[in-house]
Each structure stands twice: as C-alpha cells, then as structure tokens.
Scaffold this motif. Structure first.
Motif, PDB file in Angstrom:
ATOM      1  N   ASP A 153      31.840 -53.697  72.201  1.00 36.33           N
ATOM      2  CA  ASP A 153      31.463 -53.292  70.846  1.00 36.33           C
ATOM      3  C   ASP A 153      31.561 -54.475  69.887  1.00 36.33           C
ATOM      4  OD1 ASP A 153      31.136 -50.763  71.849  1.00 36.33           O
ATOM      5  OD2 ASP A 153      32.749 -49.845  70.699  1.00 36.33           O
ATOM      6  N   ARG A 154      32.637 -55.245  70.001  1.00 34.25           N
ATOM      7  CA  ARG A 154      32.847 -56.388  69.106  1.00 34.25           C
ATOM      8  C   ARG A 154      31.711 -57.403  69.255  1.00 34.25           C
ATOM      9  NH1 ARG A 154      35.282 -61.376  68.238  1.00 34.25           N
ATOM     10  NH2 ARG A 154      35.468 -61.861  70.440  1.00 34.25           N
ATOM     11  N   LYS A 155      31.384 -57.740  70.488  1.00 30.97           N
ATOM     12  CA  LYS A 155      30.328 -58.725  70.723  1.00 30.97           C
ATOM     13  C   LYS A 155      28.973 -58.223  70.226  1.00 30.97           C
ATOM     14  CE  LYS A 155      32.325 -61.294  74.553  1.00 30.97           C
ATOM     15  NZ  LYS A 155      32.252 -61.594  75.998  1.00 30.97           N
ATOM     16  N   MET A 156      28.684 -56.945  70.445  1.00 29.89           N
ATOM     17  CA  MET A 156      27.399 -56.399  70.007  1.00 29.89           C
ATOM     18  C   MET A 156      27.324 -56.346  68.482  1.00 29.89           C
ATOM     19  SD  MET A 156      26.705 -53.585  72.985  1.00 29.89           S
ATOM     20  CE  MET A 156      25.152 -53.014  72.391  1.00 29.89           C
ATOM     21  N   LEU A 157      28.436 -56.010  67.812  1.00 29.39           N
ATOM     22  CA  LEU A 157      28.449 -55.999  66.350  1.00 29.39           C
ATOM     23  C   LEU A 157      28.298 -57.415  65.798  1.00 29.39           C
ATOM     24  CD1 LEU A 157      31.242 -53.351  65.801  1.00 29.39           C
ATOM     25  CD2 LEU A 157      28.923 -53.183  64.901  1.00 29.39           C
ATOM     26  N   LEU A 158      28.992 -58.374  66.401  1.00 30.00           N
ATOM     27  CA  LEU A 158      28.883 -59.765  65.944  1.00 30.00           C
ATOM     28  C   LEU A 158      27.458 -60.288  66.102  1.00 30.00           C
ATOM     29  CD1 LEU A 158      32.217 -61.240  67.365  1.00 30.00           C
ATOM     30  CD2 LEU A 158      31.584 -61.103  64.944  1.00 30.00           C
ATOM     31  N   ALA A 159      26.831 -59.953  67.227  1.00 29.06           N
ATOM     32  CA  ALA A 159      25.475 -60.443  67.513  1.00 29.06           C
ATOM     33  C   ALA A 159      24.404 -59.639  66.785  1.00 29.06           C
ATOM     34  CB  ALA A 159      25.211 -60.411  69.016  1.00 29.06           C
ATOM     35  N   GLY A 160      24.738 -58.437  66.391  1.00 29.12           N
ATOM     36  CA  GLY A 160      23.741 -57.581  65.760  1.00 29.12           C
ATOM     37  C   GLY A 160      22.768 -56.990  66.756  1.00 29.12           C
ATOM     38  N   GLY A 161      23.166 -56.910  68.009  1.00 28.05           N
ATOM     39  CA  GLY A 161      22.280 -56.416  69.053  1.00 28.05           C
ATOM     40  C   GLY A 161      22.639 -55.022  69.512  1.00 28.05           C
ATOM     41  N   ILE A 197      26.963 -45.217  56.187  1.00 29.33           N
ATOM     42  CA  ILE A 197      26.344 -46.504  55.867  1.00 29.33           C
ATOM     43  C   ILE A 197      25.558 -46.411  54.565  1.00 29.33           C
ATOM     44  CG2 ILE A 197      24.601 -48.167  56.634  1.00 29.33           C
ATOM     45  CD1 ILE A 197      25.554 -47.509  59.547  1.00 29.33           C
ATOM     46  N   ASP A 198      24.823 -45.317  54.375  1.00 33.20           N
ATOM     47  CA  ASP A 198      24.033 -45.138  53.159  1.00 33.20           C
ATOM     48  C   ASP A 198      24.928 -45.072  51.924  1.00 33.20           C
ATOM     49  OD1 ASP A 198      21.307 -44.740  52.084  1.00 33.20           O
ATOM     50  OD2 ASP A 198      22.107 -42.806  51.436  1.00 33.20           O
ATOM     51  N   GLN A 199      26.158 -44.609  52.091  1.00 35.03           N
ATOM     52  CA  GLN A 199      27.127 -44.554  50.997  1.00 35.03           C
ATOM     53  C   GLN A 199      27.710 -45.944  50.719  1.00 35.03           C
ATOM     54  OE1 GLN A 199      27.937 -41.724  49.190  1.00 35.03           O
ATOM     55  NE2 GLN A 199      29.273 -42.956  47.910  1.00 35.03           N
ATOM     56  N   GLY A 200      27.468 -46.908  51.614  1.00 38.26           N
ATOM     57  CA  GLY A 200      27.976 -48.265  51.407  1.00 38.26           C
ATOM     58  C   GLY A 200      29.202 -48.607  52.237  1.00 38.26           C
ATOM     59  N   ILE A 201      29.606 -47.700  53.108  1.00 37.09           N
ATOM     60  CA  ILE A 201      30.783 -47.940  53.940  1.00 37.09           C
ATOM     61  C   ILE A 201      30.367 -48.786  55.138  1.00 37.09           C
ATOM     62  CG2 ILE A 201      32.537 -46.829  55.390  1.00 37.09           C
ATOM     63  CD1 ILE A 201      32.361 -44.473  53.286  1.00 37.09           C
ATOM     64  N   ASN A 206      24.711 -48.801  64.992  1.00 39.67           N
ATOM     65  CA  ASN A 206      24.201 -48.876  63.629  1.00 39.67           C
ATOM     66  C   ASN A 206      24.909 -49.924  62.769  1.00 39.67           C
ATOM     67  OD1 ASN A 206      22.117 -46.578  63.159  1.00 39.67           O
ATOM     68  ND2 ASN A 206      23.696 -45.696  64.472  1.00 39.67           N
ATOM     69  N   GLY A 207      25.787 -50.717  63.374  1.00 34.72           N
ATOM     70  CA  GLY A 207      26.444 -51.801  62.645  1.00 34.72           C
ATOM     71  C   GLY A 207      27.637 -51.394  61.810  1.00 34.72           C
ATOM     72  N   LEU A 208      28.225 -50.240  62.097  1.00 33.27           N
ATOM     73  CA  LEU A 208      29.417 -49.769  61.387  1.00 33.27           C
ATOM     74  C   LEU A 208      30.639 -50.069  62.245  1.00 33.27           C
ATOM     75  CD1 LEU A 208      30.640 -48.149  58.987  1.00 33.27           C
ATOM     76  CD2 LEU A 208      30.194 -46.081  60.305  1.00 33.27           C
ATOM     77  N   VAL A 209      31.606 -50.803  61.710  1.00 35.31           N
ATOM     78  CA  VAL A 209      32.803 -51.189  62.458  1.00 35.31           C
ATOM     79  C   VAL A 209      33.787 -50.021  62.466  1.00 35.31           C
ATOM     80  CG1 VAL A 209      34.754 -52.791  62.576  1.00 35.31           C
ATOM     81  CG2 VAL A 209      32.503 -53.602  61.823  1.00 35.31           C
ATOM     82  N   ALA A 210      34.246 -49.631  63.662  1.00 33.19           N
ATOM     83  CA  ALA A 210      35.282 -48.605  63.821  1.00 33.19           C
ATOM     84  C   ALA A 210      36.514 -49.311  64.387  1.00 33.19           C
ATOM     85  CB  ALA A 210      34.809 -47.489  64.748  1.00 33.19           C
ATOM     86  N   THR A 226      34.428 -40.484  70.833  1.00 34.84           N
ATOM     87  CA  THR A 226      33.764 -41.460  71.702  1.00 34.84           C
ATOM     88  C   THR A 226      32.286 -41.632  71.361  1.00 34.84           C
ATOM     89  OG1 THR A 226      35.299 -40.903  73.468  1.00 34.84           O
ATOM     90  CG2 THR A 226      33.315 -42.072  74.100  1.00 34.84           C
ATOM     91  N   ILE A 227      31.558 -40.547  71.255  1.00 34.76           N
ATOM     92  CA  ILE A 227      30.128 -40.645  70.946  1.00 34.76           C
ATOM     93  C   ILE A 227      29.943 -41.204  69.541  1.00 34.76           C
ATOM     94  CG2 ILE A 227      27.977 -39.349  70.641  1.00 34.76           C
ATOM     95  CD1 ILE A 227      29.024 -37.424  72.820  1.00 34.76           C
ATOM     96  N   PHE A 228      30.804 -40.801  68.626  1.00 36.71           N
ATOM     97  CA  PHE A 228      30.757 -41.307  67.259  1.00 36.71           C
ATOM     98  C   PHE A 228      30.949 -42.826  67.249  1.00 36.71           C
ATOM     99  CE2 PHE A 228      32.871 -42.455  63.273  1.00 36.71           C
ATOM    100  CZ  PHE A 228      31.967 -41.958  62.350  1.00 36.71           C
ATOM    101  N   THR A 229      31.892 -43.332  68.045  1.00 32.18           N
ATOM    102  CA  THR A 229      32.126 -44.774  68.129  1.00 32.18           C
ATOM    103  C   THR A 229      30.879 -45.488  68.618  1.00 32.18           C
ATOM    104  OG1 THR A 229      34.479 -44.403  68.558  1.00 32.18           O
ATOM    105  CG2 THR A 229      33.614 -46.553  69.138  1.00 32.18           C
ATOM    106  N   ASN A 230      30.210 -44.931  69.626  1.00 27.80           N
ATOM    107  CA  ASN A 230      28.968 -45.525  70.124  1.00 27.80           C
ATOM    108  C   ASN A 230      27.897 -45.542  69.032  1.00 27.80           C
ATOM    109  OD1 ASN A 230      30.043 -45.964  72.673  1.00 27.80           O
ATOM    110  ND2 ASN A 230      29.315 -44.015  73.465  1.00 27.80           N
TER     111      ASN A 230
END
Length: 194
Positions: free
Chosen positions: A165-173, A91-95, A114-118, A105-109
């Motif tokens: 994951d999709r809903k949480m990323l969309l909501a930012g929660g 994320i800090d690199q801008g990705i 942190n708001g990074l789409v996988a 699995t843990i990486f996806t969580n």
C-alpha cells in the motif's frame, strides 16, 4: 492519480468505533456515479441533530473555516459493505489521511486505490494523539516516506501501513501499474523462456 508523500493540515477526531461505510456515506446519497459532491453528504446522519439541523457538537460542523485534512478515527473504521463511494466522500471533503487503530479490509483497499492514506497506530499512540487533538483539533503531518506522524515539525509517533500500500500510494499507481512493472518477466514467461 498522483503520488502521496505527505499529508498535512488540521486533524480532528471522530470518537467512535465500528463506523461502517453506511455511516460514512449513507446509501441514499449514492445515486450517481460521479465522485464529486459526495463530501456534502459525508457522515450525513451523524452531522445532524434530531431536528435536522447541523449538530454543533459534531467535529466536522465545528471546522468550516478550515476543513480537516486528517481524521483521527476509532477502531474498525470503514467496516461493513464494500462501498467505494465512502472513500470518495472523504476525499471530496478534503480528507487525505485517516489515522486509527484498525480499518475494514475492503475499505483499506479502496483507500489505497483512491490515494487516501489509512495509517494504523497503536492504541497508546491513538490515545496520545487524541489528547493532542483535543476538541478543536491540531495541525499534524503524516509522512508516508518515513511512516511517521509529526507534530510541530517533530516526530510524534510511527504508524503502520502495508509495504505494498505504501509503495502504491507513493508512486500514485494501482494494481495494473504494479503488474506492468513486471512486463518483461511476464513476456519471458509467455514465450516459455522462464
């Protein structure tokens, strides 16, 4: 954290399978608790040649003028230890989005938190994307609302992501926000009304 609806920008490819979190961010760069500044050490061991200078063949070293927003990765990306710092460095690199056939699995969580789409694609779609990305990258848009990857303003392929994951990323929660959404039912249960 604000919600994510769409990630667009330059996409480059990292053609390696089984990239673990130590390759994403080597442990010797995890000395602090701050998320900021970690992008400078992203893929530190892969970015340098045998003399310690930046390897011009490494995809992130070729794209200094416009850092990539999307990274096309190989299978089993983010395997290994549960190092959240690896996600922070991306994320800090801008990705803002990773596209691959599979993720740890843990990486996806950690990505979701942190708001990074996988975004998971089929092997055939990854091959087609790889061809389009080429050596110099290409511009893509990842539409989280429609689960589509777009190229030149048109749908290119679909991607998979868990609905939670999709809903949480969309909501930012996060998980706490998800739990608090059920607070009336929780309070009813605690009062013995359910």
């Amino acid at each position: 954290m604000s919600g994510v609806r769409r990630v667009s920008g330059l996409c480059v490819a990292l053609d390696r399978d089984d990239v673990d979190t130590d390759q994403i961010l080597p442990a010797d760069h995890m000395k602090g608790l701050s998320r900021h500044g970690l992008g400078a050490h992203l893929f530190a061991r892969l970015r340098l040649d045998s003399t310690g200078l930046p390897d011009p063949a490494f995809m992130l070293n070729r794209h200094c003028a416009e850092p990539p927003a999307i990274l096309l990765v190989g299978g089993n990306f983010g395997c290994g230890s549960s190092r959240e710092h690896a996600v922070w460095a991306l994320i800090d690199q801008g990705i803002g989005c990773l596209i691959g056939t599979s993720f740890g699995t843990i990486f996806t969580n950690n990505c979701r938190k942190n708001g990074l789409v996988a975004a998971r694609v089929t092997a055939a779609d990854r091959s087609a994307l790889r061809e389009a990305v080429g050596k110099d990258g290409c511009r893509l848009a990842v539409n989280l609302e429609r689960c589509e990857i777009e190229m030149d303003g048109a749908p290119f392929c679909r991607f998979a992501i868990s609905e939670i994951d999709r809903k949480m990323l969309l909501a930012g929660g996060d998980e706490i926000d998800r739990t608090l959404a059920h607070l009336p039912a929780i309070e009813q249960y605690e009062r013995g009304a359910l």
